[in-house]
Enzyme design. Structure first.
Site, PDB file in Angstrom:
ATOM      1  N   HIS A  75      15.209   7.762  40.308  1.00 26.81           N
ATOM      2  CA  HIS A  75      16.633   8.107  40.409  1.00 26.81           C
ATOM      3  C   HIS A  75      17.371   7.025  41.202  1.00 26.81           C
ATOM      4  O   HIS A  75      18.516   6.690  40.886  1.00 26.81           O
ATOM      5  CB  HIS A  75      16.786   9.481  41.072  1.00 26.81           C
ATOM      6  CG  HIS A  75      18.216   9.944  41.183  1.00 26.81           C
ATOM      7  ND1 HIS A  75      19.029  10.121  40.080  1.00 26.81           N
ATOM      8  CD2 HIS A  75      18.977  10.252  42.259  1.00 26.81           C
ATOM      9  CE1 HIS A  75      20.231  10.524  40.483  1.00 26.81           C
ATOM     10  NE2 HIS A  75      20.231  10.610  41.797  1.00 26.81           N
ATOM     11  N   SER A 103      26.831   9.761  37.111  1.00 22.04           N
ATOM     12  CA  SER A 103      26.056   9.325  38.273  1.00 22.04           C
ATOM     13  C   SER A 103      26.305   7.856  38.569  1.00 22.04           C
ATOM     14  O   SER A 103      26.148   7.013  37.692  1.00 22.04           O
ATOM     15  CB  SER A 103      24.553   9.478  38.007  1.00 22.04           C
ATOM     16  OG  SER A 103      24.242  10.790  37.693  1.00 22.04           O
TER      17      SER A 103
END
Ligand code: HPA
Length: 272
Positions: free
Chosen positions: A246, A29
């Protein structure tokens, strides 16, 4: 079945490009910018690859990028498959079988992770020395095809010492700071509780994340040389002073990504 299927996928990919890389990189990510270092790219979207799953999480583009870094052929996976998305373990690790069938010999697995070691700050790059599997399952369960590897594979050196040594030398050469530690893999998708992190700390883990363990395990089983790098994007729950998001994880990964990319690009260029 898995052998034939992954061979079919590998043959499809060989038909898409003349590249025959020996090195693959799985981009975690926020670490996808490594593809900017890849020259003369051939991209293949996951959705166009036979038998390939399609990734769903935000921040994962879902494509293979073939090309060269410093003259060395490489294939990068931009976007991976997480267990928390609902995929079977065999699906999560399917690309690794395909890589093996394509002739890949080295794999660099990266991720964003929470820091358990209190001396790690967000932005720390950690070489993974070993993993702890907290998924409660693993992709080796079920039928074993001996053409891939043994029923009871050895996991005593998943992250090869000489590969780690090479990564350290490159880091020193180009002035990238790193730490080392054990990665503990959990299913997610929730960020751990404070009690869980406290337990993981006692177990000897330095960083926690929701990926990497299944892929590393299968890569080692298949006889690939594995290097693992975690980008610490936040302190783990209970050590962190605020709730996780996130967006924060992605922002720190993106920022730290610059050093990560320089580092991994240089490592790849030395694997020729
Ligand atoms: N926990 C699990 N996975 C993560 C974290 C975390 O704190 N940060 C980034 N990925």
């Amino acid at each position: 079945m898995l052998f034939e299927k992954s061979n079919e996928t590998a043959n499809f990919l060989k038909g898409k490009t003349n590249y025959r890389p020996k090195t693959a990189v799985i981009l975690g990510s926020g670490l996808g910018d490594l593809v900017n270092y890849i020259e003369d790219q051939v991209e293949v979207d996951y959705k166009d690859i036979p038998h390939f799953p399609v990734s769903t999480v935000a921040g994962h583009a879902g494509k293979l990028v073939f090309g060269k870094i410093g003259g060395v052929e490489v294939v990068a996976m931009k976007g991976r498959f997480h267990f928390y998305e609902g995929y079977e373990m065999r699906t999560v690790t399917y690309p690794i079988y395909v890589f093996k069938q394509m002739g890949i010999e080295n794999i660099i697995v990266s991720n964003a992770a929470g820091g358990i070691n209190r001396t790690f700050d967000p932005g720390t790059l950690m070489i993974i020395t070993d993993f702890i599997n907290m998924f409660g399952t693993n992709p080796l369960i079920g039928h074993n095809d001996e053409r891939f590897g043994p029923r009871f594979p050895d996991m005593s050196e998943v992250y090869k010492k000489d590969f780690i040594e090479k990564a350290k030398n490159v880091a020193d050469e180009i002035g990238v700071k790193y730490r080392e530690g054990v990665y503990i893999g959990v299913t997610g998708p929730y960020y751990e509780t404070a009690a869980e992190i406290s337990a993981f700390e006692k177990l000897g883990a330095s960083a926690v994340g929701m990926s990497t363990v299944p892929e590393s395990m299968i890569a080692n089983y298949l006889g690939l040389k594995v290097l693992g790098i975690s980008c610490i994007t936040n302190m783990a729950t209970g050590i962190a002073t605020k709730a996780h998001s996130h967006e924060d994880v992605m922002a720190v990964a993106k920022r730290t990504g610059e050093d990560f990319c320089r580092w991994v690009a240089k490592i790849v260029s030395k694997l020729g």
